[in-house]
Design a protein around this motif. Structure first.
Motif, mmCIF file in Angstrom:
data_model
loop_
_atom_site.group_PDB
_atom_site.id
_atom_site.type_symbol
_atom_site.label_atom_id
_atom_site.label_comp_id
_atom_site.label_asym_id
_atom_site.label_seq_id
_atom_site.Cartn_x
_atom_site.Cartn_y
_atom_site.Cartn_z
ATOM 1 N N LEU A 20 0.825 -1.201 0.000
ATOM 2 C CA LEU A 20 0.000 0.000 0.000
ATOM 3 C C LEU A 20 0.863 1.256 0.000
ATOM 4 N N TYR A 21 1.883 1.281 0.825
ATOM 5 C CA TYR A 21 2.764 2.450 0.906
ATOM 6 C C TYR A 21 3.453 2.698 -0.433
ATOM 7 N N ARG A 22 3.992 1.637 -1.040
ATOM 8 C CA ARG A 22 4.701 1.793 -2.304
ATOM 9 C C ARG A 22 3.743 2.175 -3.439
ATOM 10 N N ALA A 23 2.515 1.704 -3.393
ATOM 11 C CA ALA A 23 1.542 2.085 -4.416
ATOM 12 C C ALA A 23 1.252 3.582 -4.354
ATOM 13 N N ILE A 24 1.136 4.109 -3.127
ATOM 14 C CA ILE A 24 0.866 5.543 -2.955
ATOM 15 C C ILE A 24 2.064 6.373 -3.417
ATOM 16 N N THR A 25 3.263 6.001 -2.969
ATOM 17 C CA THR A 25 4.446 6.780 -3.361
ATOM 18 C C THR A 25 4.700 6.682 -4.864
ATOM 19 N N ALA A 26 4.458 5.508 -5.445
ATOM 20 C CA ALA A 26 4.654 5.353 -6.892
ATOM 21 C C ALA A 26 3.684 6.240 -7.664
ATOM 22 N N ALA A 27 2.426 6.293 -7.236
ATOM 23 C CA ALA A 27 1.437 7.130 -7.916
ATOM 24 C C ALA A 27 1.832 8.599 -7.851
ATOM 25 N N VAL A 28 2.305 9.044 -6.682
ATOM 26 C CA VAL A 28 2.692 10.449 -6.518
ATOM 27 C C VAL A 28 3.905 10.792 -7.376
ATOM 28 N N PHE A 29 4.957 9.991 -7.284
ATOM 29 C CA PHE A 29 6.197 10.334 -7.972
ATOM 30 C C PHE A 29 6.125 10.065 -9.473
ATOM 31 N N PHE A 30 5.353 9.075 -9.920
ATOM 32 C CA PHE A 30 5.173 8.875 -11.354
ATOM 33 C C PHE A 30 4.373 10.027 -11.956
ATOM 34 N N SER A 31 3.430 10.557 -11.190
ATOM 35 C CA SER A 31 2.673 11.715 -11.657
ATOM 36 C C SER A 31 3.581 12.931 -11.802
ATOM 37 N N LEU A 32 4.445 13.147 -10.807
ATOM 38 C CA LEU A 32 5.394 14.258 -10.880
ATOM 39 C C LEU A 32 6.378 14.072 -12.029
ATOM 40 N N THR A 33 6.804 12.843 -12.252
ATOM 41 C CA THR A 33 7.715 12.556 -13.361
ATOM 42 C C THR A 33 7.049 12.839 -14.702
ATOM 43 N N TYR A 34 5.775 12.476 -14.815
ATOM 44 C CA TYR A 34 5.028 12.739 -16.051
ATOM 45 C C TYR A 34 4.936 14.237 -16.319
ATOM 46 N N VAL A 35 4.704 15.011 -15.260
ATOM 47 C CA VAL A 35 4.634 16.469 -15.406
ATOM 48 C C VAL A 35 5.976 17.030 -15.875
ATOM 49 N N ILE A 36 7.062 16.539 -15.268
ATOM 50 C CA ILE A 36 8.401 17.008 -15.646
ATOM 51 C C ILE A 36 8.695 16.706 -17.114
ATOM 52 N N LEU A 37 8.390 15.489 -17.540
ATOM 53 C CA LEU A 37 8.642 15.101 -18.928
ATOM 54 C C LEU A 37 7.741 15.865 -19.893
ATOM 55 N N SER A 38 6.494 16.089 -19.477
ATOM 56 C CA SER A 38 5.567 16.829 -20.338
ATOM 57 C C SER A 38 6.029 18.264 -20.553
ATOM 58 N N LEU A 39 6.474 18.897 -19.470
ATOM 59 C CA LEU A 39 6.931 20.286 -19.572
ATOM 60 C C LEU A 39 8.253 20.385 -20.334
ATOM 61 N N GLY A 40 9.142 19.440 -20.105
ATOM 62 C CA GLY A 40 10.462 19.529 -20.714
ATOM 63 C C GLY A 40 10.534 19.051 -22.145
ATOM 64 N N LEU A 41 9.695 18.062 -22.501
ATOM 65 C CA LEU A 41 9.802 17.440 -23.821
ATOM 66 C C LEU A 41 8.574 17.651 -24.704
ATOM 67 N N SER A 42 7.656 18.527 -24.290
ATOM 68 C CA SER A 42 6.421 18.724 -25.056
ATOM 69 C C SER A 42 6.707 19.221 -26.475
ATOM 70 N N THR A 43 7.696 20.108 -26.606
ATOM 71 C CA THR A 43 8.037 20.640 -27.931
ATOM 72 C C THR A 43 8.534 19.537 -28.851
ATOM 73 N N ILE A 44 9.330 18.616 -28.293
ATOM 74 C CA ILE A 44 9.870 17.513 -29.098
ATOM 75 C C ILE A 44 8.777 16.505 -29.433
ATOM 76 N N VAL A 45 7.958 16.191 -28.446
ATOM 77 C CA VAL A 45 6.898 15.195 -28.651
ATOM 78 C C VAL A 45 5.902 15.666 -29.703
ATOM 79 N N GLY A 54 12.415 3.992 1.335
ATOM 80 C CA GLY A 54 13.339 3.560 2.379
ATOM 81 C C GLY A 54 12.849 3.905 3.774
ATOM 82 N N LEU A 55 12.125 5.021 3.908
ATOM 83 C CA LEU A 55 11.545 5.368 5.208
ATOM 84 C C LEU A 55 10.565 4.289 5.667
ATOM 85 N N ALA A 56 9.808 3.757 4.708
ATOM 86 C CA ALA A 56 8.861 2.683 5.043
ATOM 87 C C ALA A 56 9.592 1.416 5.453
ATOM 88 N N MET A 57 10.707 1.107 4.768
ATOM 89 C CA MET A 57 11.478 -0.075 5.125
ATOM 90 C C MET A 57 12.061 0.068 6.525
#
Length: 312
Positions: free
Chosen positions: A22-47, A118-121
């Motif tokens: 459960l913990y990893r599912a929540i953190t993965a959803a948050v950080f994958f969403s942030l990663t998607y935003v970063i890639l969208s903003l940085g590579l939108s012109t190329i895409v 790692g905090l969860a571990m």
């Protein structure tokens, strides 16, 4: 004995697997969403560029011509691909700053994801220690906030240290994979198979070696009450128990690989939701079993069974 006790403790505390999932599912959803935003903003012109669109259209035309038997079209493809790739590389050169920034952003998100996981571990390590030392069932949330200070310091050192080690290990394995066929001067099924087998053996051995030296780091902080530096030094000093630890972690690495592949294939990937967090939790329990055993401390394996360490 260590391996069997680790299995028993993992089964007896199996609820930790679901908490970790459960913990990893929540953190993965948050950080994958942030990663998607970063890639969208940085590579939108190329895409959204016409150059990339041209490459996609050529790829579709190639597949269509290949299966349609349009050989005249296929003969013209190499030149068209060359021109399209050249234009695309020029586009990448003009946006190199955005590309580098996106790569750095993704790397930072990955390190932050490892940090928070790692905090969860560390929190689960606190619950495992309480169960082994006092046969107490500590809530995950209570252990999380009780150990947040130590866990933060530990992860600040552990994450970059192991990240560099893991990158070096993967780089060494990739080099080995390509070096063996080149050394034998033959790229065929057998040389590739040999390279793949040796590369897998090397990466598992490297991970077992890493765990051998750092496995007592977290337990020394939680169960031994030591600081980050003192705990790391104690963990690295494993001369008398090196081979026992290494053999146990190497066996665990192969077992984890087989279990995850089996679960993934037999359940079309759904079984990985259980087998992956179970693998992390099992390795965590092994760390505490090795620490207690090497320190000569008694610990609860189950409610009715107490084991006694043999010391180093």
């Amino acid at each position: 004995m260590r391996f069997r006790h680790s299995v028993s403790l993992t089964i007896d505390n199996f609820s930790g697997v679901f908490k970790l999932l459960l913990y990893r599912a929540i953190t993965a959803a948050v950080f994958f969403s942030l990663t998607y935003v970063i890639l969208s903003l940085g590579l939108s012109t190329i895409v959204d560029s016409a150059e990339l669109g041209a490459l996609k259209e050529l790829a579709k035309s190639f597949v269509k011509a290949l299966f349609g038997g349009e050989y005249a079209v296929l003969q013209q493809m190499p030149h068209e691909f060359h021109v399209a790739v050249k234009d695309f590389m020029v586009l990448l050169g003009t946006h190199i700053g955005s590309i580098v920034g996106s790569i750095i952003g993704v790397a930072v998100m990955y390190l932050l994801l490892r940090y928070f996981n790692g905090l969860a571990m560390f929190a689960l390590g606190g619950t495992v220690n309480d169960r082994m030392s006092m046969n107490a069932k500590t809530r995950f949330s209570a252990s999380y906030f009780r150990n947040i200070g130590q866990a933060s310091l530990y992860q600040l050192v552990y994450v970059p240290l192991t990240f560099v080690y893991d990158v070096a290990s993967v780089g060494l394995c990739v080099f080995l994979f390509f070096y063996i066929p080149s050394l034998l001067m033959a790229w065929n099924f057998f040389t590739v198979l040999i390279s793949l087998c040796l590369s897998i053996a090397l990466i598992l051995a490297m991970q077992a070696l890493k765990m051998t030296f750092v496995s007592a780091w977290m337990p020394a902080m939680i169960a031994g009450g030591k600081g980050v530096g003192q705990a790391l030094k104690q963990s690295a000093r494993c001369k008398n128990s090196f081979w026992r630890r290494f053999a146990a972690y190497l066996m665990a690495a192969y077992l984890i690989l087989v279990v995850n592949i089996t679960f993934g294939l037999c359940t079309l990937g759904s079984g990985l939701l259980i087998s992956m967090p179970l693998s992390y939790f099992f390795l965590l329990v092994m760390q505490f079993v090795n620490y207690y055993t090497d320190a000569g401390k008694k610990y609860f394996v189950t409610r009715d069974k107490i084991a006694e360490g043999d010391g180093e």
